[in-house]
Motif scaffolding. Structure first.
Motif, PDB file in Angstrom:
ATOM      1  N   MET A 134      87.275  34.143  72.712  1.00 20.45           N
ATOM      2  CA  MET A 134      87.936  35.207  71.962  1.00 20.45           C
ATOM      3  C   MET A 134      87.079  35.643  70.773  1.00 20.45           C
ATOM      4  N   HIS A 135      86.448  34.674  70.126  1.00 17.37           N
ATOM      5  CA  HIS A 135      85.551  35.017  69.029  1.00 17.37           C
ATOM      6  C   HIS A 135      84.400  35.884  69.537  1.00 17.37           C
ATOM      7  N   GLY A 136      83.867  35.551  70.700  1.00 13.51           N
ATOM      8  CA  GLY A 136      82.810  36.352  71.289  1.00 13.51           C
ATOM      9  C   GLY A 136      83.266  37.763  71.622  1.00 13.51           C
ATOM     10  N   LEU A 137      84.547  37.916  71.953  1.00 17.13           N
ATOM     11  CA  LEU A 137      85.113  39.232  72.253  1.00 17.13           C
ATOM     12  C   LEU A 137      85.421  40.027  70.993  1.00 17.13           C
ATOM     13  N   GLY A 138      85.295  39.393  69.834  1.00 20.37           N
ATOM     14  CA  GLY A 138      85.599  40.063  68.576  1.00 20.37           C
ATOM     15  C   GLY A 138      87.070  40.098  68.239  1.00 20.37           C
ATOM     16  N   ILE A 139      87.850  39.199  68.837  1.00 18.86           N
ATOM     17  CA  ILE A 139      89.294  39.150  68.612  1.00 18.86           C
ATOM     18  C   ILE A 139      89.602  38.054  67.600  1.00 18.86           C
ATOM     19  N   PRO A 140      90.377  38.333  66.559  1.00 20.59           N
ATOM     20  CA  PRO A 140      90.688  37.309  65.555  1.00 20.59           C
ATOM     21  C   PRO A 140      91.281  36.060  66.195  1.00 20.59           C
ATOM     22  N   ALA A 411      77.929  52.403  75.288  1.00 21.68           N
ATOM     23  CA  ALA A 411      79.062  52.222  74.380  1.00 21.68           C
ATOM     24  C   ALA A 411      80.244  51.583  75.098  1.00 21.68           C
ATOM     25  N   MET A 412      80.467  51.961  76.348  1.00 24.47           N
ATOM     26  CA  MET A 412      81.569  51.393  77.119  1.00 24.47           C
ATOM     27  C   MET A 412      81.309  49.918  77.434  1.00 24.47           C
ATOM     28  N   ARG A 413      80.057  49.578  77.721  1.00 22.59           N
ATOM     29  CA  ARG A 413      79.756  48.176  77.989  1.00 22.59           C
ATOM     30  C   ARG A 413      79.909  47.312  76.740  1.00 22.59           C
ATOM     31  N   SER A 414      79.818  47.922  75.582  1.00 20.12           N
ATOM     32  CA  SER A 414      79.948  47.155  74.343  1.00 20.12           C
ATOM     33  C   SER A 414      81.391  46.803  74.024  1.00 20.12           C
ATOM     34  N   VAL A 415      82.354  47.396  74.747  1.00 20.73           N
ATOM     35  CA  VAL A 415      83.768  47.085  74.496  1.00 20.73           C
ATOM     36  C   VAL A 415      84.475  46.578  75.749  1.00 20.73           C
ATOM     37  N   ASN A 416      83.857  46.729  76.909  1.00 22.05           N
ATOM     38  CA  ASN A 416      84.436  46.244  78.163  1.00 22.05           C
ATOM     39  C   ASN A 416      83.634  45.034  78.631  1.00 22.05           C
ATOM     40  N   PRO A 451      79.829  37.977  75.785  1.00 20.62           N
ATOM     41  CA  PRO A 451      80.542  38.478  76.968  1.00 20.62           C
ATOM     42  C   PRO A 451      80.195  39.903  77.354  1.00 20.62           C
ATOM     43  N   PHE A 452      79.587  40.669  76.450  1.00 21.31           N
ATOM     44  CA  PHE A 452      79.275  42.063  76.750  1.00 21.31           C
ATOM     45  C   PHE A 452      77.850  42.244  77.275  1.00 21.31           C
ATOM     46  N   ASP A 453      77.051  41.190  77.202  1.00 25.02           N
ATOM     47  CA  ASP A 453      75.674  41.266  77.691  1.00 25.02           C
ATOM     48  C   ASP A 453      75.634  41.072  79.204  1.00 25.02           C
ATOM     49  N   GLU A 454      74.667  41.674  79.855  1.00 27.40           N
ATOM     50  CA  GLU A 454      74.587  41.604  81.313  1.00 27.40           C
ATOM     51  C   GLU A 454      74.348  40.170  81.803  1.00 27.40           C
ATOM     52  N   GLN A 455      73.426  39.441  81.178  1.00 24.89           N
ATOM     53  CA  GLN A 455      73.118  38.074  81.581  1.00 24.89           C
ATOM     54  C   GLN A 455      73.022  37.969  83.115  1.00 24.89           C
ATOM     55  N   PRO A 456      72.087  38.667  83.729  1.00 25.07           N
ATOM     56  CA  PRO A 456      72.035  38.716  85.202  1.00 25.07           C
ATOM     57  C   PRO A 456      71.908  37.354  85.855  1.00 25.07           C
ATOM     58  N   GLU A 457      71.353  36.372  85.157  1.00 25.40           N
ATOM     59  CA  GLU A 457      71.233  35.045  85.748  1.00 25.40           C
ATOM     60  C   GLU A 457      72.596  34.383  85.945  1.00 25.40           C
TER      61      GLU A 457
END
Length: 478
Positions: A134-140, A411-416, A451-457
């Motif tokens: 949740m912290h990674g998602l930016g949620i308190p 921008a959409m990938r930065s919030v989804n 969680p918003f990064d592609e991290q293809p591996e």
């Protein structure tokens, strides 16, 4: 190495608010996971080399300044007044760098209510991972500093092993702390608690004509924003009792939580919730219900009419917060009156198809707005293909009303998010940890921090759940 000194905060309120308790050490605790990033934020130097600190964080010893206490509170559980509750398996050690440090699962307290005061490994892993997700998602949220496992056996529905998770937050104050003193008619003690909260966490409220009213209004706003955050990422808390609601608007107490897989507004993640009181779609309303509980508890310090008017503003605050979150999820720069029709039609299509919530929103970033484009990567997520085509036409026109802004997809990938803590991912980590292998906890912790990064591996972690995930069940048992 010098001791890390804990400082008192909540302790200064006095014995009406807590009971001193000594932790009951786990049998041969093993450090299963540690949050080095959070440790650095707390000013802890080389914590993994500090045996005395690790012993304190596991509940095996007490360092200088740490005075374990269990706080008392009350609350409404599943809509029913439950009376006195309190920290039945949590101990507050003190503060580091202005953050409260709490042990969950460190043994019995005066508020354990016939329980053993322990947390089990499976629920501790879930809390450790989800609070950081949740912290990674930016949620308190509350945070997780450390996780300790043990071979010590505890009984729930069956024999399990015990664990301690070390939690961190600016404050663990709950709505239920205020309810406790209101229903015991200890109004001066209630005022003392409210003054403490304002001075520590809502100092701007002091300038208001009624500082307690100003605090309530701030809590209403934070709660509305928090639940809008939950709805946007498909998070289900599972047990939104008033004693599980944070005064600071943090996600608190990770018990039978879950993230949506296939979209279902009526999804119930807690198998103990037989009536569906805490279903995904009910969370906004339950947030308001709990705020009514808090306002009721603060009435000795408030004007009733002003409190009622503040509560009436919750719906507007929540809708504004949710609108903003979905505007960004859709990749829109502005809001228009017809946007909710666009969203409602989408939700109806997703509900009918049980479309995967996270995968759809992530893939929407690659929507091709060219007239006639099939967008098959999205279309195939729906049973009603023709219905999706009609929605896609409406969405294409809505995007066209804003021209062709550069960077929409990014921008959409930065919030989804691409990655969330799905139940089956946590379950794999739990099963391996029960065999003494904690590597998957570490992998998930690192993955979910971005969680918003592609991290293809790690692309496999973003796929649809396996068939066996449908048999997983989470409940209030922990």
């Amino acid at each position: 190495m010098p001791e890390q000194r804990f400082h008192s905060g909540f302790h200064q309120l006095g014995p009406a608010f807590f009971s001193p308790v000594q932790a009951q050490p786990l049998q041969s605790p093993v450090l299963a996971a540690f949050n080095n990033t959070l440790a650095s934020e707390l000013g802890l130097a080389r914590p993994l080399d500090d045996a005395a600190l690790l012993d304190t964080l596991a509940g095996s010893a007490v360092q200088s300044g740490a005075t374990p206490i269990a706080t008392v509170y009350s609350g409404h559980q599943f809509g029913v007044w439950a009376g006195q509750l309190g920290d039945g398996r949590a101990l507050l050690l003190g503060e580091l760098a202005g953050q409260e440090v709490q042990l969950k699962g460190a043994g019995q307290t005066p508020y354990s209510r016939m329980g053993d005061g322990r947390a089990v490994l499976r629920s501790s892993i879930r809390e450790y991972l989800c609070s950081e997700a949740m912290h990674g998602l930016g949620i308190p949220t509350t945070r997780a500093l450390a996780l300790f496992a043990s071979a010590e056996v505890v009984w729930r529905e069956t024999a399990e092993t015990a664990a301690v998770v070390t939690r961190v937050a600016p404050s663990f104050l709950r709505f239920g702390h205020f309810e406790h003193f209101y229903y015991r008619n200890q109004h001066e003690t209630l005022r003392q608690l409210a003054d403490y909260a304002i001075d520590r966490y809502f100092p701007d409220s002091r300038a208001a004509d009624n500082c307690y009213q100003a605090m309530l209004e701030e809590v209403i706003g934070r709660t509305a924003g928090l639940i809008a955050d939950w709805q946007a990422v498909g998070f289900c808390h599972g047990v939104m009792n008033s004693d599980n609601m944070s005064l600071l608007g943090l996600t608190l107490d990770y018990g039978p939580f879950g993230f949506l897989d296939g979209f279902d507004a009526g999804h119930i993640c807690n198998h103990s919730d037989h009536s569906g009181r805490y279903a995904y779609g009910a969370q906004p309303e339950i947030g308001l219900w709990n705020l009514h509980c808090l306002a009721q508890a603060l009435l000795p310090l408030l004007d009733r009419d002003a409190a009622v008017e503040a509560l009436k503003r919750y719906q507007g605050l929540f809708e504004a917060a949710l609108t903003e979150r979905f505007r960004r999820k859709l990749g829109l720069r502005s809001s228009m009156n017809d946007d909710w029709r666009l969203l409602t039609n989408l939700f109806e299509l997703m509900q009918a198809s049980r479309t995967d919530w996270t995968i759809f929103w992530r893939q929407l970033a690659d929507f091709d707005a060219t007239p006639g484009a099939s967008n098959s990567h999205l279309r195939d997520l729906f049973i009603d293909r023709a219905g999706f085509d009609r929605w896609a036409d409406d969405y294409r026109q809505r995007l066209g009303a804003e021209g062709k802004p550069a960077g929409r997809s990014a921008a959409m990938r930065s919030v989804n998010p691409k990655y969330i803590l799905r139940n089956h991912l946590a379950e794999v980590a739990i099963r391996q940890a029960q065999q003494g292998d904690f590597a998957e906890i570490h992998r998930l912790q690192a993955l979910l921090a971005r969680p918003f990064d592609e991290q293809p591996e790690h692309h496999a972690y973003a796929g649809t759940p396996p068939d066996w995930a449908g048999s997983l069940s989470v409940s209030c048992s922990s």
